[in-house]
Design a protein around this motif. Structure first.
Motif, PDB file in Angstrom:
ATOM      1  N   LYS A   1       0.869  -1.160   0.000  1.00  0.00           N
ATOM      2  CA  LYS A   1       0.000   0.000   0.000  1.00  0.00           C
ATOM      3  C   LYS A   1       0.913   1.218   0.000  1.00  0.00           C
ATOM      4  O   LYS A   1       1.340   1.695   1.049  1.00  0.00           O
ATOM      5  CB  LYS A   1      -0.914   0.007   1.226  1.00  0.00           C
ATOM      6  CG  LYS A   1      -1.783  -1.234   1.372  1.00  0.00           C
ATOM      7  CD  LYS A   1      -2.825  -1.318   0.273  1.00  0.00           C
ATOM      8  CE  LYS A   1      -3.738  -2.539   0.480  1.00  0.00           C
ATOM      9  NZ  LYS A   1      -4.730  -2.700  -0.613  1.00  0.00           N
ATOM     10  N   VAL A   2       1.241   1.694  -1.230  1.00  0.00           N
ATOM     11  CA  VAL A   2       2.228   2.770  -1.380  1.00  0.00           C
ATOM     12  C   VAL A   2       1.869   3.934  -0.462  1.00  0.00           C
ATOM     13  O   VAL A   2       0.712   4.376  -0.435  1.00  0.00           O
ATOM     14  CB  VAL A   2       2.284   3.224  -2.857  1.00  0.00           C
ATOM     15  CG1 VAL A   2       3.267   4.369  -3.032  1.00  0.00           C
ATOM     16  CG2 VAL A   2       2.643   2.042  -3.755  1.00  0.00           C
TER      17      VAL A   2
ATOM     18  N   PHE B   1      11.550  -9.626   8.527  1.00  0.00           N
ATOM     19  CA  PHE B   1      11.487 -10.077   7.135  1.00  0.00           C
ATOM     20  C   PHE B   1      10.986  -8.964   6.225  1.00  0.00           C
ATOM     21  O   PHE B   1      11.536  -8.729   5.147  1.00  0.00           O
ATOM     22  CB  PHE B   1      10.571 -11.293   7.037  1.00  0.00           C
ATOM     23  CG  PHE B   1      10.161 -11.635   5.633  1.00  0.00           C
ATOM     24  CD1 PHE B   1      11.066 -12.139   4.721  1.00  0.00           C
ATOM     25  CD2 PHE B   1       8.843 -11.421   5.209  1.00  0.00           C
ATOM     26  CE1 PHE B   1      10.673 -12.444   3.425  1.00  0.00           C
ATOM     27  CE2 PHE B   1       8.455 -11.713   3.922  1.00  0.00           C
ATOM     28  CZ  PHE B   1       9.369 -12.231   3.026  1.00  0.00           C
ATOM     29  N   ARG B   2       9.941  -8.275   6.667  1.00  0.00           N
ATOM     30  CA  ARG B   2       9.430  -7.154   5.876  1.00  0.00           C
ATOM     31  C   ARG B   2      10.493  -6.078   5.708  1.00  0.00           C
ATOM     32  O   ARG B   2      10.676  -5.524   4.617  1.00  0.00           O
ATOM     33  CB  ARG B   2       8.202  -6.573   6.549  1.00  0.00           C
ATOM     34  CG  ARG B   2       7.579  -5.380   5.816  1.00  0.00           C
ATOM     35  CD  ARG B   2       6.720  -4.565   6.728  1.00  0.00           C
ATOM     36  NE  ARG B   2       7.494  -4.045   7.864  1.00  0.00           N
ATOM     37  CZ  ARG B   2       6.955  -3.513   8.936  1.00  0.00           C
ATOM     38  NH1 ARG B   2       5.652  -3.421   9.059  1.00  0.00           N
ATOM     39  NH2 ARG B   2       7.734  -3.076   9.919  1.00  0.00           N
ATOM     40  N   ASN B   3      11.227  -5.778   6.784  1.00  0.00           N
ATOM     41  CA  ASN B   3      12.262  -4.747   6.711  1.00  0.00           C
ATOM     42  C   ASN B   3      13.384  -5.144   5.763  1.00  0.00           C
ATOM     43  O   ASN B   3      14.053  -4.274   5.190  1.00  0.00           O
ATOM     44  CB  ASN B   3      12.821  -4.472   8.104  1.00  0.00           C
ATOM     45  CG  ASN B   3      11.775  -3.883   9.039  1.00  0.00           C
ATOM     46  OD1 ASN B   3      10.763  -3.348   8.584  1.00  0.00           O
ATOM     47  ND2 ASN B   3      12.008  -3.986  10.333  1.00  0.00           N
TER      48      ASN B   3
ATOM     49  N   TYR C   1      13.840  -2.261  -1.698  1.00  0.00           N
ATOM     50  CA  TYR C   1      13.018  -2.040  -2.900  1.00  0.00           C
ATOM     51  C   TYR C   1      12.117  -0.811  -2.756  1.00  0.00           C
ATOM     52  O   TYR C   1      11.336  -0.516  -3.667  1.00  0.00           O
ATOM     53  CB  TYR C   1      12.127  -3.262  -3.165  1.00  0.00           C
ATOM     54  CG  TYR C   1      12.888  -4.525  -3.490  1.00  0.00           C
ATOM     55  CD1 TYR C   1      13.664  -4.631  -4.649  1.00  0.00           C
ATOM     56  CD2 TYR C   1      12.820  -5.628  -2.637  1.00  0.00           C
ATOM     57  CE1 TYR C   1      14.342  -5.792  -4.944  1.00  0.00           C
ATOM     58  CE2 TYR C   1      13.501  -6.801  -2.924  1.00  0.00           C
ATOM     59  CZ  TYR C   1      14.261  -6.873  -4.078  1.00  0.00           C
ATOM     60  OH  TYR C   1      14.942  -8.027  -4.377  1.00  0.00           O
ATOM     61  N   THR C   2      12.228  -0.121  -1.625  1.00  0.00           N
ATOM     62  CA  THR C   2      11.290   0.972  -1.341  1.00  0.00           C
ATOM     63  C   THR C   2      11.326   2.055  -2.410  1.00  0.00           C
ATOM     64  O   THR C   2      10.282   2.601  -2.802  1.00  0.00           O
ATOM     65  CB  THR C   2      11.608   1.583   0.044  1.00  0.00           C
ATOM     66  OG1 THR C   2      11.545   0.563   1.031  1.00  0.00           O
ATOM     67  CG2 THR C   2      10.624   2.689   0.385  1.00  0.00           C
ATOM     68  N   TYR C   3      12.550   2.383  -2.907  1.00  0.00           N
ATOM     69  CA  TYR C   3      12.666   3.478  -3.880  1.00  0.00           C
ATOM     70  C   TYR C   3      11.825   3.225  -5.132  1.00  0.00           C
ATOM     71  O   TYR C   3      11.402   4.165  -5.822  1.00  0.00           O
ATOM     72  CB  TYR C   3      14.135   3.686  -4.263  1.00  0.00           C
ATOM     73  CG  TYR C   3      14.700   2.570  -5.118  1.00  0.00           C
ATOM     74  CD1 TYR C   3      14.697   2.662  -6.516  1.00  0.00           C
ATOM     75  CD2 TYR C   3      15.223   1.417  -4.543  1.00  0.00           C
ATOM     76  CE1 TYR C   3      15.210   1.640  -7.297  1.00  0.00           C
ATOM     77  CE2 TYR C   3      15.720   0.393  -5.316  1.00  0.00           C
ATOM     78  CZ  TYR C   3      15.722   0.508  -6.689  1.00  0.00           C
ATOM     79  OH  TYR C   3      16.212  -0.494  -7.471  1.00  0.00           O
ATOM     80  N   LEU C   4      11.550   1.945  -5.429  1.00  0.00           N
ATOM     81  CA  LEU C   4      10.805   1.628  -6.644  1.00  0.00           C
ATOM     82  C   LEU C   4       9.391   2.185  -6.605  1.00  0.00           C
ATOM     83  O   LEU C   4       8.846   2.592  -7.645  1.00  0.00           O
ATOM     84  CB  LEU C   4      10.752   0.110  -6.840  1.00  0.00           C
ATOM     85  CG  LEU C   4      12.086  -0.576  -7.160  1.00  0.00           C
ATOM     86  CD1 LEU C   4      11.928  -2.086  -7.101  1.00  0.00           C
ATOM     87  CD2 LEU C   4      12.608  -0.141  -8.521  1.00  0.00           C
TER      88      LEU C   4
END
Length: 599
Positions: free
Chosen positions: A324-325, A403-405, A410-413
């Motif tokens: 959820k961006v 695990f999520r962290n 890939y956050t910048y994508l």
């Protein structure tokens, strides 16, 4: 057979065994009978017969001499005897009287001896005596059962009734004997009192057993896996139905327990406000507490058994990881303290389990609590189980968040602005860093448009990221019991990576398409202008034609230089399996003609 009748029968049969062969032997005419040995045999025979007769006579006479005295003595004994240590009672019908009755029975059958008058009188009243004995055996058996089975908490409730029975029994222990008058009425009275008490006490015990049986049905987990299978997740879809069914069972059992308790009050004939009754109610109240304890323990044990990392069981819970961006989110949330999160879910399940103890009104109405939930929450063993479960929940939540962290690189994508990225890329060939901006704060960063190789590097980079994301496991299991379904996140991230890659591809496609479309438009305009017929004296027309010729000349170099880069761009797009519209190839074919280019 009894001793006397048996002894007489033995002597008689032994005499018969001697007489039969000897009578036959005496009818034999043989000199041997007249010799010394023959006479000795006859003498031995007669001696043995006399001995057996003498034995029978003495046995019978001895019995006749003692039977009257012993019988009268035993008949004058009290009906009942009591053991001082245990307070248990027994029928005081001496075995010697039983022996007399048996002796008379067999002696009458022999019809050879005279029966003593005392023995005959006792035998004639044998039916009445056996009736007395049978009823007293019933009464004493029931009395002893009461004394042996009564619980410490029950005894005060029947103490007064036992005292009344003991008062009645005292006569049978001291004064009433087997020769007394009107003892049948007395025996009936005692039997009825004792049997009534025993029957009522047994019914109270049966009611308590029914209470325990009802509570044993509680000792099963409220929740279970889907379809009851060992490899499925916890069934939460039917949570409301499960709770409603289990809660209804608790309420129904509660009503039954209260009904049986009132029944026991009547059976004990107790006063509801007496301390003895309150103590008995507290005893049942503790029993109900144990029932709720076992029920709650069963459900907590189910959760602990299925969240033990060492148990090797299938996952019990599942959380879905989605994008959820600008955030990666779990559903339910695995953030500690988040509303409606996984921690709250498990805690609400535990609360549902504990809530069963609030559905039944307190058996001990004199207690300060209206139900049993406070007692259950104070149980140290249950509290330890609950704490262990919630610690496991917190631990697995932290593991899942780690695990999520680990996917944050890939956050910048999905956070960076693709339009702004493309704007800077088209101007400078890359995204400006803060250091570059500071270094050219006064004069501005010099522009450096990207080359085709820059496009290739960008597209190849995102294609590598796509393959990397594609290789991520869509489903992960943590600590053996928590499953994280990341398929939605993976799908969303793959789509975003494709959008980055396609952004550069689309720009190249648009560049080729627009370049050729612009050229086609220019040629069309130039053709139209140059085909215009100039009449003599038409100055403006001449100027227009000259303007088109000048434009063609100025564009000639640019047009000649554009085709090779466009061909390279098209070749690059083909390596990424990007097809251009047919019109592009048609335009290229036309524009390769020297006439078209030079007009």
């Amino acid at each position: 057979m009894p001793a006397v009748a048996g002894g007489l029968r033995w002597a008689e049969e032994l005499q018969q065994r001697i007489q039969v062969p000897f009578s036959k032997f005496r009818h034999v005419s043989h000199p041997c009978l007249e010799c010394a040995d023959g006479e000795r045999v006859i003498n031995k025979y007669e001696e043995m017969m006399q001995l057996l007769d003498r034995y029978s006579r003495r046995l019978y006479e001895a019995w006749m001499e003692s039977v009257a005295e012993r019988s009268q003595y035993n008949l004058n004994l009290p009906l009942i005897s009591r053991e001082t240590a245990t307070r248990l009672i027994s029928v005081n019908f001496d075995p010697q009287l039983v022996s007399v009755l048996r002796e008379v029975k067999y002696l009458e059958a022999r019809q050879m001896e005279a029966i003593p008058e005392t023995a005959a009188q006792i035998y004639s009243s044998r039916g009445q005596l056996w009736q007395y004995v049978a009823n007293l055996e019933l009464a004493t058996g029931r009395y002893n059962k009461v004394m042996s089975s009564v619980l410490e908490v029950e005894y005060p409730l029947i103490q007064g009734q036992l005292r009344d029975i003991d008062t009645r029994l005292q006569d049978a222990e001291e004064s009433i004997n087997w020769n007394s008058q009107s003892i049948w009425e007395y025996i009936q009275e005692v039997r009825e009192c004792v049997c009534d008490l025993d029957s009522r006490l047994q019914r109270t015990k049966d009611n308590v057993e029914e209470i325990q049986r009802s509570m044993r049905a509680w000792a099963c987990p409220i929740f279970d896996r889907r379809e009851g299978k060992k490899d499925t997740l916890l069934s939460l879809e039917d949570r409301a139905d499960r709770l409603e069914k289990f809660y209804a069972q608790i309420r129904s059992s509660g009503e039954k327990i209260h009904f049986l308790l009132k029944s026991n009050l009547a059976l004990f004939r107790a006063e509801p406000l007496s301390e003895e009754w309150k103590a008995y109610v507290d005893y049942l109240d503790d029993m109900v507490i144990d029932g709720f304890f076992n029920s709650i323990e069963s459900s907590l044990k189910f959760f602990l058994d299925n969240t033990d990392p060492r148990a090797g069981v299938a996952p019990l819970f599942e959380a879905q990881l989605d994008l959820k961006v600008p955030d990666m989110v779990f559903k339910p949330s695995l953030e500690y303290g988040a509303g409606d999160g996984f921690y709250d879910l498990v805690e609400s399940l535990v609360n549902d389990v504990y809530r069963i103890s609030s559905l039944m009104p307190r058996v001990a109405e004199h207690s300060t609590f209206p139900h049993y939930q406070a007692d259950m929450e104070d149980m140290a063993d249950l509290a330890d189980m609950r704490q262990l479960l919630m610690e496991r929940v917190q631990s697995v939540m932290a593991t899942c968040c780690e695990f999520r962290n680990s996917l944050e690189h890939y956050t910048y994508l999905y956070v960076d602005d693709r339009k702004e990225f493309m704007r800077q890329f088209l101007l400078y060939g890359h995204v400006l860093t803060s250091r570059e901006i500071e270094a050219h704060a006064e004069d501005g960063v010099p522009e450096s448009p990207p080359t085709l190789e820059s496009y290739r590097e960008q597209v190849d980079g995102y294609e590598r990221i796509y393959e990397e994301v594609k290789g991520l496991e869509p489903v992960r299991v943590f600590q053996g019991w928590m499953r994280v379904d990341g398929r939605a996140f993976k799908s969303a991230l793959l789509n975003i990576v494709k959008k980055w890659s396609f952004m550069f591809k689309q720009h190249l496609i648009d560049h080729v398409t627009n370049s050729l479309s612009d050229l086609e438009g220019f040629i069309s305009v130039a053709e139209g202008g140059l085909c215009h017929r100039v009449e003599e004296g038409d100055y403006s027309g001449l100027v227009g034609v000259m303007g088109h010729l000048l434009a063609v000349k100025e564009r000639q170099a640019t047009t000649d230089a554009m085709f090779e880069p466009l061909q390279h761009t098209i070749a690059l797009l083909r390596t990424y399996e990007q097809e251009l519209p047919d019109v592009v190839y048609r335009q290229l074919q036309v524009f390769k003609s020297p006439v078209a280019i030079s007009l």
